[in-house]
Design a protein around this motif. Structure first.
Motif, mmCIF file in Angstrom:
data_model
loop_
_atom_site.group_PDB
_atom_site.id
_atom_site.type_symbol
_atom_site.label_atom_id
_atom_site.label_comp_id
_atom_site.label_asym_id
_atom_site.label_seq_id
_atom_site.Cartn_x
_atom_site.Cartn_y
_atom_site.Cartn_z
ATOM 1 N N ARG A 1 -19.239 -29.393 -26.729
ATOM 2 C CA ARG A 1 -20.269 -28.722 -27.509
ATOM 3 C C ARG A 1 -21.622 -28.754 -26.799
ATOM 4 O O ARG A 1 -22.448 -27.841 -26.946
ATOM 5 N N PHE A 2 -21.867 -29.838 -26.005
ATOM 6 C CA PHE A 2 -23.164 -29.972 -25.325
ATOM 7 C C PHE A 2 -23.444 -28.802 -24.379
ATOM 8 O O PHE A 2 -24.595 -28.489 -24.089
ATOM 9 N N ALA B 1 -18.352 -21.554 -16.306
ATOM 10 C CA ALA B 1 -18.122 -20.434 -17.228
ATOM 11 C C ALA B 1 -16.695 -20.449 -17.769
ATOM 12 O O ALA B 1 -16.462 -20.185 -18.965
ATOM 13 N N MET B 2 -15.733 -20.775 -16.936
ATOM 14 C CA MET B 2 -14.333 -20.830 -17.357
ATOM 15 C C MET B 2 -14.132 -21.922 -18.415
ATOM 16 O O MET B 2 -13.442 -21.718 -19.418
ATOM 17 N N ILE B 3 -14.762 -23.112 -18.169
ATOM 18 C CA ILE B 3 -14.640 -24.211 -19.128
ATOM 19 C C ILE B 3 -15.283 -23.822 -20.461
ATOM 20 O O ILE B 3 -14.730 -24.081 -21.541
ATOM 21 N N MET B 4 -16.430 -23.181 -20.413
ATOM 22 C CA MET B 4 -17.116 -22.782 -21.645
ATOM 23 C C MET B 4 -16.273 -21.785 -22.430
ATOM 24 O O MET B 4 -16.225 -21.822 -23.665
ATOM 25 N N ASN B 5 -15.604 -20.902 -21.743
ATOM 26 C CA ASN B 5 -14.752 -19.910 -22.401
ATOM 27 C C ASN B 5 -13.508 -20.557 -23.002
ATOM 28 O O ASN B 5 -13.086 -20.232 -24.116
ATOM 29 N N ARG B 6 -12.951 -21.522 -22.246
ATOM 30 C CA ARG B 6 -11.690 -22.138 -22.681
ATOM 31 C C ARG B 6 -11.903 -23.203 -23.755
ATOM 32 O O ARG B 6 -11.059 -23.386 -24.641
ATOM 33 N N MET C 1 -16.871 -33.674 -15.254
ATOM 34 C CA MET C 1 -17.278 -32.273 -15.392
ATOM 35 C C MET C 1 -18.268 -31.887 -14.279
ATOM 36 O O MET C 1 -18.095 -30.879 -13.606
ATOM 37 N N ILE C 2 -19.316 -32.711 -14.097
ATOM 38 C CA ILE C 2 -20.382 -32.358 -13.143
ATOM 39 C C ILE C 2 -19.839 -32.228 -11.727
ATOM 40 O O ILE C 2 -20.161 -31.275 -11.015
ATOM 41 N N GLU C 3 -18.997 -33.185 -11.317
ATOM 42 C CA GLU C 3 -18.506 -33.135 -9.933
ATOM 43 C C GLU C 3 -17.673 -31.881 -9.686
ATOM 44 O O GLU C 3 -17.700 -31.309 -8.591
ATOM 45 N N PHE C 4 -16.962 -31.393 -10.712
ATOM 46 C CA PHE C 4 -16.168 -30.176 -10.543
ATOM 47 C C PHE C 4 -17.067 -28.946 -10.465
ATOM 48 O O PHE C 4 -16.800 -28.025 -9.690
ATOM 49 N N VAL C 5 -18.136 -28.919 -11.253
ATOM 50 C CA VAL C 5 -19.071 -27.798 -11.192
ATOM 51 C C VAL C 5 -19.767 -27.769 -9.834
ATOM 52 O O VAL C 5 -19.953 -26.697 -9.238
ATOM 53 N N VAL C 6 -20.140 -28.956 -9.324
ATOM 54 C CA VAL C 6 -20.769 -29.033 -7.999
ATOM 55 C C VAL C 6 -19.811 -28.489 -6.939
ATOM 56 O O VAL C 6 -20.201 -27.746 -6.035
ATOM 57 N N ARG C 7 -18.546 -28.864 -7.047
ATOM 58 C CA ARG C 7 -17.557 -28.480 -6.029
ATOM 59 C C ARG C 7 -17.102 -27.029 -6.169
ATOM 60 O O ARG C 7 -16.989 -26.308 -5.178
ATOM 61 N N GLU C 8 -16.881 -26.591 -7.425
ATOM 62 C CA GLU C 8 -16.278 -25.263 -7.643
ATOM 63 C C GLU C 8 -17.302 -24.172 -7.934
ATOM 64 O O GLU C 8 -16.980 -22.988 -7.833
ATOM 65 N N GLY C 9 -18.511 -24.557 -8.360
ATOM 66 C CA GLY C 9 -19.543 -23.561 -8.604
ATOM 67 C C GLY C 9 -19.647 -23.136 -10.060
ATOM 68 O O GLY C 9 -18.892 -23.588 -10.927
ATOM 69 N N PRO C 10 -20.592 -22.217 -10.369
ATOM 70 C CA PRO C 10 -20.858 -21.809 -11.757
ATOM 71 C C PRO C 10 -19.679 -21.103 -12.433
ATOM 72 O O PRO C 10 -19.580 -21.102 -13.665
ATOM 73 N N MET C 11 -18.790 -20.509 -11.649
ATOM 74 C CA MET C 11 -17.633 -19.846 -12.257
ATOM 75 C C MET C 11 -16.744 -20.861 -12.974
ATOM 76 O O MET C 11 -16.141 -20.547 -14.003
ATOM 77 N N PHE C 12 -16.682 -22.075 -12.422
ATOM 78 C CA PHE C 12 -15.881 -23.111 -13.075
ATOM 79 C C PHE C 12 -16.501 -23.480 -14.418
ATOM 80 O O PHE C 12 -15.793 -23.628 -15.428
#
Length: 261
Positions: free
Chosen positions: A27-28, A14-19, A1-12
């Motif tokens: 849940r964390f 937000a998308m995961i939280m929505n989905r 998860m962290i490496e994707f957020v670092v690479r893709e940014g906060p929009m990624f």
């Protein structure tokens, strides 16, 4: 998860939280006070600040100006050692830099004891010197000392001088620290050739004496061709070897008198 957020940014994120809002594995992301969320936020910040995934800064910090103080988790001592261990290793590396290890020093002395005026022997010894060029000063000291012993058999003494010559020739090679040999030998060569002069004068037979002289003089001719050192310095070394310059007298010579008014 962290490496994707670092690479893709906060929009990624937000998308995961929505989905994944109903997925208990994520849940964390919604429980801001949970240990997992705190760890996630710290780890994300740590990597964005340039820390490695497995090794990070351990001092307290503020993530935001006037924000709360964060304390990173300690490093795993089994993987990274303790701070004291790191300091000890750093001190040991500093102390060993520029010095041969005990077994390397023994190997060098063994090489010098067994050295004969054969191409392969001298080439192998030269390779050892270049491979340990970070300890050039110690190696030069050891070679110079081996040439100072009056009772050393003449073939061994010539072989050691040929080693000096080979190392000097290769001191311009693209090998780390190889150029140090030229610098450190320059400080020892006057004494080396003074010792060789003592050996030369101690030889009894004329033919043996002449043969020794010619072998030493061949090194000067080679060094002149290779422009290892300036010509005046080579002439000085040659004169020391031939006994035309007394190194002891030269060292003790008084300063010239001041000019008359």
């Amino acid at each position: 998860m962290i490496e994707f957020v670092v690479r893709e940014g906060p929009m990624f994120e937000a998308m995961i939280m929505n989905r994944e809002i109903s997925n208990p594995m994520f849940r964390f992301l919604f429980e801001n006070q949970s240990p997992a969320h705190v760890y996630y936020r710290w780890k994300l910040y740590s990597i964005l600040q340039g820390d490695a995934p497995t090794k990070w800064k351990t001092e307290d910090f503020r993530m935001f100006k006037n924000g709360s103080m964060w304390r990173p988790p300690p490093l795993n001592p089994y993987l990274h050692g303790t701070v004291d261990d790191d300091e000890k290793e750093s001190e040991e590396e500093t102390s060993k830099k520029g010095c041969l290890k005990e077994e390397q020093r023994d190997q060098l002395e063994e090489i010098l004891r067994g050295l004969a005026p054969r191409k392969n022997d001298i080439a192998d010894a030269m390779v050892f010197c270049l491979n340990h060029a970070e300890a050039a000063e110690e190696i030069v000291e050891c070679i110079a000392e081996s040439l100072s012993i009056l009772k050393t058999p003449l073939p061994k003494k010539i072989a050691r001088l040929y080693l000096v010559s080979d190392v000097l020739y290769n001191s311009s090679a693209k090998v780390a620290n190889a150029s140090y040999y030229r610098k450190y030998f320059e400080t020892k060569l006057c004494q080396i050739f003074s010792d060789l002069n003592a050996t030369y004068r101690a030889i009894q037979g004329h033919l043996q004496s002449e043969n020794f002289k010619q072998r030493v003089m061949s090194c000067f001719r080679a060094w002149e061709d290779w422009t290892v050192y300036p010509e005046p310095f080579l002439i000085k070394l040659q004169n020391i070897f031939l006994g035309l310059v007394n190194l002891g007298v030269e060292k003790e010579a008084p300063p010239p008198p001041p000019p008359l008014p």
